[in-house]
Scaffold this motif. Structure first.
Motif, PDB file in Angstrom:
ATOM      1  N   SER A 210       0.847  -1.214   0.000  1.00  0.00           N
ATOM      2  CA  SER A 210       0.000   0.000   0.000  1.00  0.00           C
ATOM      3  C   SER A 210       0.868   1.244   0.000  1.00  0.00           C
ATOM      4  O   SER A 210       0.575   2.230  -0.683  1.00  0.00           O
ATOM      5  CB  SER A 210      -0.888   0.073   1.237  1.00  0.00           C
ATOM      6  N   THR A 211       1.942   1.213   0.776  1.00  0.00           N
ATOM      7  CA  THR A 211       2.850   2.363   0.851  1.00  0.00           C
ATOM      8  C   THR A 211       3.503   2.602  -0.507  1.00  0.00           C
ATOM      9  O   THR A 211       3.582   3.733  -0.991  1.00  0.00           O
ATOM     10  CB  THR A 211       3.930   2.109   1.925  1.00  0.00           C
ATOM     11  N   ILE A 212       3.971   1.519  -1.122  1.00  0.00           N
ATOM     12  CA  ILE A 212       4.633   1.634  -2.435  1.00  0.00           C
ATOM     13  C   ILE A 212       3.654   2.180  -3.470  1.00  0.00           C
ATOM     14  O   ILE A 212       4.011   3.038  -4.280  1.00  0.00           O
ATOM     15  CB  ILE A 212       5.177   0.249  -2.873  1.00  0.00           C
ATOM     16  N   ILE A 213       2.432   1.692  -3.444  1.00  0.00           N
ATOM     17  CA  ILE A 213       1.433   2.155  -4.425  1.00  0.00           C
ATOM     18  C   ILE A 213       1.209   3.659  -4.290  1.00  0.00           C
ATOM     19  O   ILE A 213       1.223   4.392  -5.281  1.00  0.00           O
ATOM     20  CB  ILE A 213       0.097   1.377  -4.270  1.00  0.00           C
ATOM     21  N   ARG A 214       1.049   4.139  -3.064  1.00  0.00           N
ATOM     22  CA  ARG A 214       0.804   5.582  -2.882  1.00  0.00           C
ATOM     23  C   ARG A 214       2.006   6.396  -3.367  1.00  0.00           C
ATOM     24  O   ARG A 214       1.856   7.419  -4.028  1.00  0.00           O
ATOM     25  CB  ARG A 214       0.498   5.887  -1.412  1.00  0.00           C
ATOM     26  N   LEU A 215       3.190   5.928  -3.045  1.00  0.00           N
ATOM     27  CA  LEU A 215       4.411   6.625  -3.470  1.00  0.00           C
ATOM     28  C   LEU A 215       4.517   6.636  -5.008  1.00  0.00           C
ATOM     29  O   LEU A 215       4.770   7.667  -5.636  1.00  0.00           O
ATOM     30  CB  LEU A 215       5.627   5.937  -2.841  1.00  0.00           C
ATOM     31  N   CYS A 216       4.299   5.467  -5.602  1.00  0.00           N
ATOM     32  CA  CYS A 216       4.421   5.346  -7.064  1.00  0.00           C
ATOM     33  C   CYS A 216       3.348   6.160  -7.786  1.00  0.00           C
ATOM     34  O   CYS A 216       3.620   6.761  -8.837  1.00  0.00           O
ATOM     35  CB  CYS A 216       4.316   3.886  -7.502  1.00  0.00           C
ATOM     36  N   GLN A 217       2.121   6.157  -7.250  1.00  0.00           N
ATOM     37  CA  GLN A 217       1.044   6.933  -7.892  1.00  0.00           C
ATOM     38  C   GLN A 217       1.470   8.386  -8.030  1.00  0.00           C
ATOM     39  O   GLN A 217       1.261   9.023  -9.063  1.00  0.00           O
ATOM     40  CB  GLN A 217      -0.241   6.862  -7.041  1.00  0.00           C
ATOM     41  N   ASP A 218       2.071   8.882  -6.991  1.00  0.00           N
ATOM     42  CA  ASP A 218       2.484  10.284  -7.000  1.00  0.00           C
ATOM     43  C   ASP A 218       3.637  10.520  -7.987  1.00  0.00           C
ATOM     44  O   ASP A 218       3.630  11.480  -8.756  1.00  0.00           O
ATOM     45  CB  ASP A 218       2.904  10.696  -5.583  1.00  0.00           C
ATOM     46  N   ILE A 219       4.615   9.626  -7.985  1.00  0.00           N
ATOM     47  CA  ILE A 219       5.782   9.773  -8.883  1.00  0.00           C
ATOM     48  C   ILE A 219       5.329   9.711 -10.342  1.00  0.00           C
ATOM     49  O   ILE A 219       5.727  10.527 -11.178  1.00  0.00           O
ATOM     50  CB  ILE A 219       6.826   8.671  -8.594  1.00  0.00           C
ATOM     51  N   VAL A 220       4.470   8.733 -10.637  1.00  0.00           N
ATOM     52  CA  VAL A 220       3.999   8.531 -12.012  1.00  0.00           C
ATOM     53  C   VAL A 220       3.186   9.743 -12.493  1.00  0.00           C
ATOM     54  O   VAL A 220       3.349  10.218 -13.619  1.00  0.00           O
ATOM     55  CB  VAL A 220       3.155   7.232 -12.072  1.00  0.00           C
ATOM     56  N   ARG A 221       2.343  10.256 -11.608  1.00  0.00           N
ATOM     57  CA  ARG A 221       1.498  11.404 -11.986  1.00  0.00           C
ATOM     58  C   ARG A 221       2.358  12.661 -12.211  1.00  0.00           C
ATOM     59  O   ARG A 221       2.240  13.315 -13.240  1.00  0.00           O
ATOM     60  CB  ARG A 221       0.475  11.652 -10.874  1.00  0.00           C
ATOM     61  N   ARG A 222       3.220  12.954 -11.277  1.00  0.00           N
ATOM     62  CA  ARG A 222       4.017  14.183 -11.397  1.00  0.00           C
ATOM     63  C   ARG A 222       4.951  14.156 -12.597  1.00  0.00           C
ATOM     64  O   ARG A 222       5.220  15.169 -13.228  1.00  0.00           O
ATOM     65  CB  ARG A 222       4.845  14.401 -10.118  1.00  0.00           C
TER      66      ARG A 222
END
Ligand SMILES: [Zn+2]
Length: 301
Positions: free
Chosen positions: A155-167
């Motif tokens: 869950s932590t990785i998903i939240r981090l990755c979602q942000d990186i991918v979007r930005r």
């Protein structure tokens, strides 16, 4: 148009480099003897638990187009020491480190505007040397081919990755494993990494089940020719010398490790090729090639 975009990227990136050097100096100054700084920051509801500068950081010379995931292969203290350059003979880097604790912590180890030494000799599509093209995340797991990733860590990785991918506007096919870009050399983050779960959360690629079923039907009796299979792998992004069957086996293993983790054997079977064809259709609009008349029947599951 591409050139103009690229030029303006560089003009703005020069400013970013200056800003980032200031960030780095501030970060180093506030982190004392390499320990985590105390400033709190939140990315997509994930707290950044500290800034711990890694050892190998370089000026970024290419746009960020990829996100590369790794497993550490060591426990948190040892991984932290190595990434900080305290392990003799190792000079590596990473942007983020995610722990495997019950409440996983996320450490920022380099600002994204720098490149870090995490990929080594690597290639994906036309990107050569992924350090310059990517952001890297190290995930604490002793061996992601043996040990499942805890739900809280994912869950932590998903939240981090979602942000990186979007930005950074990173396309799904460019969210990749170290094993995808260093075929035959690396096996992380391993076959237990839940790529399907990440894709369902909008991070990375995954084929449509209906299309995989349709392609499995198409390739039931005969798969495409070996030359066509090599082309399909390369079209998707895998880079390997195609002058030997051994290299093809390694590329198939890398592909399976990402898209069919329950069976990584390097065998070119119907299911593997159906998944590959479905991915090329979904992300590149390429029609699945016809089965080869000369190929021996595909190995059954
Ligand atoms: Zn790695």
């Amino acid at each position: 148009m591409y050139c103009d975009t690229y030029r303006s990227y560089y003009e703005s990136s020069r400013v970013w480099v200056i800003i980032c050097i200031s960030f780095l100096l501030v970060g180093c100054a506030s982190s004392g003897n390499g320990g985590a700084s105390t400033n709190r920051e939140t990315i997509n509801q994930t707290a950044i638990d500290g800034y711990v500068p890694c050892a190998a950081i370089q000026t970024r010379t290419q746009p960020i187009t990829c996100l590369v995931l790794h497993h550490t292969a060591t426990a948190l203290p040892s991984a932290m020491e190595t990434l900080q350059g305290k392990t003799k003979g190792h000079r590596v880097g990473i942007h983020y480190l995610v722990s495997d604790e019950a409440k996983p912590r996320v450490f920022r180890m380099a600002h994204e505007c720098f490149s870090t030494s995490h990929a080594g000799k690597s290639r994906w599509k036309d990107y050569n040397g992924l350090n310059q093209h990517s952001i890297g995340i190290e995930i604490v797991n002793l061996d992601g081919n043996m040990n499942p990733y805890p739900a809280s860590q994912i869950s932590t990785i998903i939240r981090l990755c979602q942000d990186i991918v979007r930005r950074n506007n990173i396309s799904p096919v460019n969210v990749i494993a170290h094993s995808d870009i260093a075929v035959g050399r690396k096996v992380d983050p391993g076959s237990k990494f839940p790529w399907e779960q990440l894709a369902a959360a909008g991070v990375g690629a995954w084929p449509d089940a209906n299309e995989v079923a349709r392609c499995s039907q198409l390739y039931q009796k005969s798969i495409p020719s070996t030359a066509q299979i090599k082309l399909m792998l390369k079209t998707y992004g895998y880079a390997f010398d195609d002058n030997s069957d051994g290299n093809l086996k390694l590329a198939i293993e890398a592909f399976q490790r990402h898209f069919r983790g329950r069976k990584v054997d390097g065998v070119v079977d119907t299911e593997t090729i159906a998944i590959l064809a479905a991915l090329n259709l979904k992300y590149y609009g390429i029609k699945p090639p016809a089965p080869s008349l000369t190929t021996a029947p595909a190995v059954k599951k």
